[in-house]
Design a protein around this motif. Structure first.
Motif, mmCIF file in Angstrom:
data_model
loop_
_atom_site.group_PDB
_atom_site.id
_atom_site.type_symbol
_atom_site.label_atom_id
_atom_site.label_comp_id
_atom_site.label_asym_id
_atom_site.label_seq_id
_atom_site.Cartn_x
_atom_site.Cartn_y
_atom_site.Cartn_z
ATOM 1 N N SER A 279 -6.428 -4.750 10.342
ATOM 2 C CA SER A 279 -5.354 -4.385 9.407
ATOM 3 C C SER A 279 -4.828 -5.559 8.600
ATOM 4 O O SER A 279 -4.266 -5.375 7.514
ATOM 5 C CB SER A 279 -4.194 -3.753 10.168
ATOM 6 N N LYS B 251 -4.329 15.771 10.757
ATOM 7 C CA LYS B 251 -5.169 16.332 9.694
ATOM 8 C C LYS B 251 -5.427 17.814 9.932
ATOM 9 O O LYS B 251 -5.321 18.635 9.010
ATOM 10 C CB LYS B 251 -6.493 15.563 9.634
ATOM 11 N N LEU C 18 -5.843 1.662 11.073
ATOM 12 C CA LEU C 18 -6.233 0.266 10.920
ATOM 13 C C LEU C 18 -5.917 -0.484 12.205
ATOM 14 O O LEU C 18 -4.762 -0.817 12.465
ATOM 15 C CB LEU C 18 -5.474 -0.366 9.748
ATOM 16 N N ALA D 54 -4.369 10.986 14.645
ATOM 17 C CA ALA D 54 -4.695 11.131 13.222
ATOM 18 C C ALA D 54 -5.512 12.397 12.979
ATOM 19 O O ALA D 54 -5.288 13.127 12.001
ATOM 20 C CB ALA D 54 -5.458 9.899 12.742
ATOM 21 N N GLN D 55 -6.465 12.672 13.863
ATOM 22 C CA GLN D 55 -7.285 13.881 13.721
ATOM 23 C C GLN D 55 -6.440 15.143 13.869
ATOM 24 O O GLN D 55 -6.636 16.127 13.146
ATOM 25 C CB GLN D 55 -8.410 13.852 14.755
ATOM 26 N N GLN E 287 -3.830 13.000 5.636
ATOM 27 C CA GLN E 287 -4.967 12.258 6.159
ATOM 28 C C GLN E 287 -4.529 10.820 6.452
ATOM 29 O O GLN E 287 -3.934 10.160 5.592
ATOM 30 C CB GLN E 287 -6.137 12.300 5.184
ATOM 31 N N ILE E 288 -4.823 10.368 7.665
ATOM 32 C CA ILE E 288 -4.360 9.057 8.126
ATOM 33 C C ILE E 288 -5.549 8.135 8.333
ATOM 34 O O ILE E 288 -6.470 8.454 9.083
ATOM 35 C CB ILE E 288 -3.559 9.195 9.432
ATOM 36 N N GLU E 289 -5.504 6.996 7.678
ATOM 37 C CA GLU E 289 -6.490 5.941 7.912
ATOM 38 C C GLU E 289 -5.934 5.003 8.970
ATOM 39 O O GLU E 289 -4.875 4.383 8.769
ATOM 40 C CB GLU E 289 -6.776 5.167 6.630
ATOM 41 N N HIS F 243 -2.484 10.601 1.599
ATOM 42 C CA HIS F 243 -3.213 9.556 2.309
ATOM 43 C C HIS F 243 -2.228 8.541 2.874
ATOM 44 O O HIS F 243 -1.425 7.969 2.128
ATOM 45 C CB HIS F 243 -4.203 8.868 1.371
ATOM 46 N N ARG G 53 0.854 -1.187 0.000
ATOM 47 C CA ARG G 53 0.000 0.000 0.000
ATOM 48 C C ARG G 53 0.884 1.229 0.000
ATOM 49 O O ARG G 53 1.757 1.360 0.829
ATOM 50 C CB ARG G 53 -0.921 -0.015 1.215
ATOM 51 N N LEU H 243 -6.465 7.483 17.177
ATOM 52 C CA LEU H 243 -7.478 8.247 16.438
ATOM 53 C C LEU H 243 -7.320 9.747 16.674
ATOM 54 O O LEU H 243 -7.439 10.545 15.740
ATOM 55 C CB LEU H 243 -8.874 7.792 16.863
ATOM 56 N N ARG I 54 -1.734 5.071 5.482
ATOM 57 C CA ARG I 54 -2.380 3.958 6.170
ATOM 58 C C ARG I 54 -1.527 3.586 7.379
ATOM 59 O O ARG I 54 -0.345 3.261 7.240
ATOM 60 C CB ARG I 54 -2.557 2.775 5.228
#
Length: 363
Positions: free
Chosen positions: A79, A62, A74, A58-59, A70-72, A36, A4, A55, A38
């Protein structure tokens, strides 16, 4: 697992896959779009505290980047990457980043332990000081580079509990032969005391206690321990966490990705990670007080202090375990020496600061 890749048209770049992965095809580029990423974690979705922290991290990234990074996130149960395989996954670029704890990689180098937590070692504030101003971070980055990743501090739990046991500890003899989930060097000290340390990720602890593969396990503190349901399989909950007096967590980044990010976005990740070393402690302090009160109301649970002879023997054995673990690795010895020298300095100050205050508080 398919590789990825990170994408950024806003910065006008993309990370090229090595020849061995060429079959996966080139990364997609979306003009004008954000970066982006991951991020795979070592924590399952129900790991209160750690999951919340990632979380929030990540916020914040952003927000600080104006939406450009931007972080997704998992979680470990989604994952497809086993928690103990995250270091390799990041080094190979199978995931962009990971959130874990450095002592999961102790089989690679005992030096990793000193960047997570060390038995009878630094508190969270002392560890923060060593990393920020005492040379610790440079040593961490040197060790991480040897193993193909970039490592950044990203959170701290503060002092932990000593863990859950299926039966009561009456002294040193009661530890003999117990199969205990105690990772890192704390587990090695317990081995010297006759126990059998076992390394398991969070998602496997409860079932292992239920089916008898474990006789006891440490996780973190009342808030995440209750969320994991450990009170449903054990009746005896011990304190203090002499094996983990202040546990720093880590963000691992794939090096080619890190170098492509650019100075501004790198600094955003650093800053958000450092902030979580304080924010996470505050969140844990807030929640632990409430969850301890709830836990103490449970009829089946006894909250108990470790027997004095267990703590004395643990303290006596710890320095030798640290020296032994780092004896055959030059960089690990350098890390050990830096850590222990800094800790001695901090202890002198703590005698007249933290310890003196705590004593005054109970006069």
């Amino acid at each position: 697992m398919k590789r990825r890749r990170l994408v950024s048209a806003a910065a006008g770049w993309a990370v090229a896959a090595p020849a061995a992965q060429a079959a996966a095809g080139p990364p997609a580029v979306h003009a004008g779009g954000p970066i982006h990423l991951r991020l795979a974690t070592a924590w399952p979705s129900n790991a209160a505290g750690a999951a919340d922290m990632v979380l929030r991290f990540a916020q914040r990234v952003k927000a600080l980047s104006g939406g450009q990074v931007q972080i997704e996130v998992l979680p470990a149960d989604k994952s497809g990457v086993a928690p103990l395989a995250l270091l390799d996954a990041v080094a190979k670029g199978e995931v962009d980043m990971a959130h874990a704890t450095a002592y999961y990689w102790t089989q690679r180098s005992a030096g990793f332990n000193f960047f997570a937590t060390v038995p009878m070692g630094m508190t969270a504030n002392e560890h923060y000081a060593w990393l920020r101003f005492g040379g610790g971070l440079a040593l961490w980055q040197q060790l991480a580079a040897q193993h193909g990743v970039v490592a950044l501090p990203c959170g701290n739990t503060g002092v932990q509990m000593a863990g859950w046991f299926r039966r009561q500890l009456t002294g040193l003899e009661s530890l003999k032969g117990l199969k205990l989930r105690f990772p890192g060097l704390g587990g090695e000290v317990l081995r010297k005391m006759g126990a059998v340390p076992v390394l398991l990720p969070a998602g496997e602890i409860k079932q292992a206690l239920r089916d008898g593969r474990l006789d006891g396990a440490e996780w973190i503190t009342p808030w995440p321990d209750l969320a994991l349901g450990l009170h449903e399989v054990c009746d005896h909950y011990y304190y203090p966490g002499i094996h983990e007096p202040g546990h720093t967590l880590e963000l691992l980044v794939h090096p080619p990705l890190w170098h492509k990010l650019g100075a501004a976005h790198q600094e955003i990740l650093r800053t958000a990670g450092w902030l979580e070393c304080i924010e996470m402690q505050a969140h844990f302090s807030h929640e632990n007080a409430a969850h301890l009160a709830a836990l103490q109301k449970l009829k089946n649970v006894q909250v108990l202090r470790l027997p004095n002879e267990v703590m004395r023997e643990f303290r006596r054995l710890t320095p030798g375990v640290l020296r032994e673990a780092t004896a055959s690795d030059a960089l690990a010895r350098q890390i050990h020496d830096s850590y222990t020298t800094y800790l001695r300095q901090q202890l002198r100050w703590a005698e007249m600061a933290d310890r003196a205050y705590w004593q005054a508080r109970y006069i």
